[in-house]
Design a protein around this motif. Structure first.
Motif, mmCIF file in Angstrom:
data_model
loop_
_atom_site.group_PDB
_atom_site.id
_atom_site.type_symbol
_atom_site.label_atom_id
_atom_site.label_comp_id
_atom_site.label_asym_id
_atom_site.label_seq_id
_atom_site.Cartn_x
_atom_site.Cartn_y
_atom_site.Cartn_z
ATOM 1 N N GLU A 260 0.826 -1.171 0.114
ATOM 2 C CA GLU A 260 -0.065 0.028 0.135
ATOM 3 C C GLU A 260 0.852 1.494 0.071
ATOM 4 O OE1 GLU A 260 -2.651 -0.373 3.260
ATOM 5 O OE2 GLU A 260 -4.208 -1.742 2.503
ATOM 6 N N GLU B 176 0.966 6.560 -6.755
ATOM 7 C CA GLU B 176 -0.034 7.332 -7.307
ATOM 8 C C GLU B 176 0.083 8.822 -6.746
ATOM 9 O OE1 GLU B 176 -2.605 6.430 -9.292
ATOM 10 O OE2 GLU B 176 -2.342 4.399 -9.010
ATOM 11 N N GLN C 268 2.196 1.858 -3.513
ATOM 12 C CA GLN C 268 1.288 2.149 -4.196
ATOM 13 C C GLN C 268 0.847 3.672 -4.117
ATOM 14 O OE1 GLN C 268 -0.186 0.226 -6.473
ATOM 15 N NE2 GLN C 268 -1.977 1.785 -7.279
#
Length: 402
Positions: free
Chosen positions: A8, A15, A11
């Motif tokens: 996470e 992003e 990620q």
């Protein structure tokens, strides 16, 4: 941190990175885009994935990318700091800088291409302002150079005008002073002669001498006036006008001038050597005037106990050479360039007569004929030489014969 949290975290880093990311598949279509870039251009991931990079650029940027940077990427496998313009959803343009690198397999085939996108709004604005500033600087420099050039030209013109005005002013002052001085003497002689004749009221033994002096004074004044008129013509009228003829022999004209000077100066010896076998195309009156000026100058400045020599030769090719020579002190070298200037009489005795125009007028007559007047001076003699090459008379300074 557990493995899920690490995934996470990675990620989120992808992003919400401070730059945009794009991943492009081997077929040239976008396979992945991060949230940062989506937010910058106001489009969702679904709007972008599956498109080609050129579809995200404005028209000019798309053409430039396809013709320049895409071939560069395929050739070398990367590019750095390429300026692109993304088309935003609201119609505005987003200036960016892009770095790209291809990832290949062991066989060299492209697996995907990664692009990192950086906002360049401020940089592009700065570059544009810099370009505009440089253009403005060049324009300002060009205008400054024009102003400086104009000022220099204006200053040069003003300086030339001032110099000409100064020269004209000095010329006028010299003219008035010399003319007043040189006309005063012959006028005084005429006045004295007339007064004596009127007072005596009869013919006396001194009457012929007085009349001769009066006639000489009138001749001097007439010569002064002629020289002044010739000066005006040469300065204001484009040169001395000639009346050329080629039928009358020149030798009698020259002999007449010599006889006149001999009569006016009986104490001086003038030898003559003339060899002019055929007529010459010249203005006889002007040639006589030139010889008279040169002879008068030789009699005035030459040694009184030495002969004045006049020679004129016309060779077989038609070249004319007329010279007047006298003995005496040589002309100082520094004065030679000034001899043919108006109102210049040089280092002569205080009682020297004339406006200082004789040699100037003689030189102008020589030039009007297309010839030249030179001077050679040493301790043996001073010689003025008029040279006229065959068929060298200047047509523009001539008048037709009546």
């Amino acid at each position: 941190m557990c493995e899920v949290e690490q995934i996470e975290e990675l990620q989120d880093l992808y992003e919400n990175a401070p730059c945009g990311y794009l991943s492009i598949s081997p077929d040239g279509r976008i396979a992945k885009v991060n949230t940062t870039l989506c937010n910058w251009i106001g489009k969702s991931s679904a709007d972008i994935v599956g498109k080609r990079l050129r579809d995200l650029l404005n028209v000019a940027g798309s053409i430039f990318y396809e013709t320049h940077f895409a071939p560069l990427l395929r050739m070398q496998g990367f590019f750095h700091e390429v300026a692109l313009d993304f088309a935003k959803a609201d119609g505005e343009t987003l200036p960016v800088l892009a770095n790209a690198v291809e990832r290949r397999d062991s066989s060299g085939n492209v697996i995907f291409t990664r692009l990192a996108i950086f906002k360049a709004t401020e940089r592009r604005l700065y570059e544009r302002e810099l370009v505009e500033a440089r253009a403005a600087e060049r324009e300002a420099r060009r205008r400054l150079e024009e102003v400086v050039s104009s000022l220099q030209a204006g200053m040069a013109e003003q300086v030339a005008i001032l110099m000409e005005e100064k020269q004209n002013s000095e010329l006028k002052e010299q003219f008035v002073a010399v003319l007043g001085h040189d006309l005063r003497n012959p006028l005084a002689a005429i006045d004295a002669g007339v007064s004596k004749m009127l007072r005596d009221g009869a013919w006396t033994d001194s009457t012929p001498l007085i009349l001769r002096l009066m006639k000489n004074s009138v001749s001097r004044m007439s010569s002064l006036i002629d020289n002044v008129l010739d000066l005006a013509r040469s300065r204001l009228g484009g040169g001395i006008v000639l009346n050329l003829e080629d039928q009358r022999p020149l030798q009698p004209t020259l002999e007449l001038v010599v006889d006149e000077i001999r009569t006016a100066n009986p104490q001086r010896t003038i030898t003559v050597n003339l060899d002019i076998a055929r007529p010459v195309r010249v203005d006889h009156d002007r040639i006589a005037q030139m010889l008279s000026n040169l002879l008068g100058n030789a009699v005035t400045h030459g040694a009184s106990d030495k002969d004045v020599r006049v020679e004129c030769v016309l060779d077989s090719e038609g070249n004319l050479e007329l010279s007047v020579a006298n003995a005496g002190e040589p002309i100082p070298p520094e004065m030679v360039p000034l001899l043919f200037q108006p109102f210049h009489r040089g280092q002569v005795r205080n009682n020297a007569q004339g406006l200082g125009l004789g040699l100037y007028i003689a030189s102008e007559i020589a030039q009007a004929h297309g010839g030249r007047l030179d001077v050679v001076s040493d301790r043996r003699e001073t010689r003025f030489i008029f040279r006229l090459a065959a068929q060298e008379a200047i047509a523009k300074n001539t008048e037709p014969m009546n």
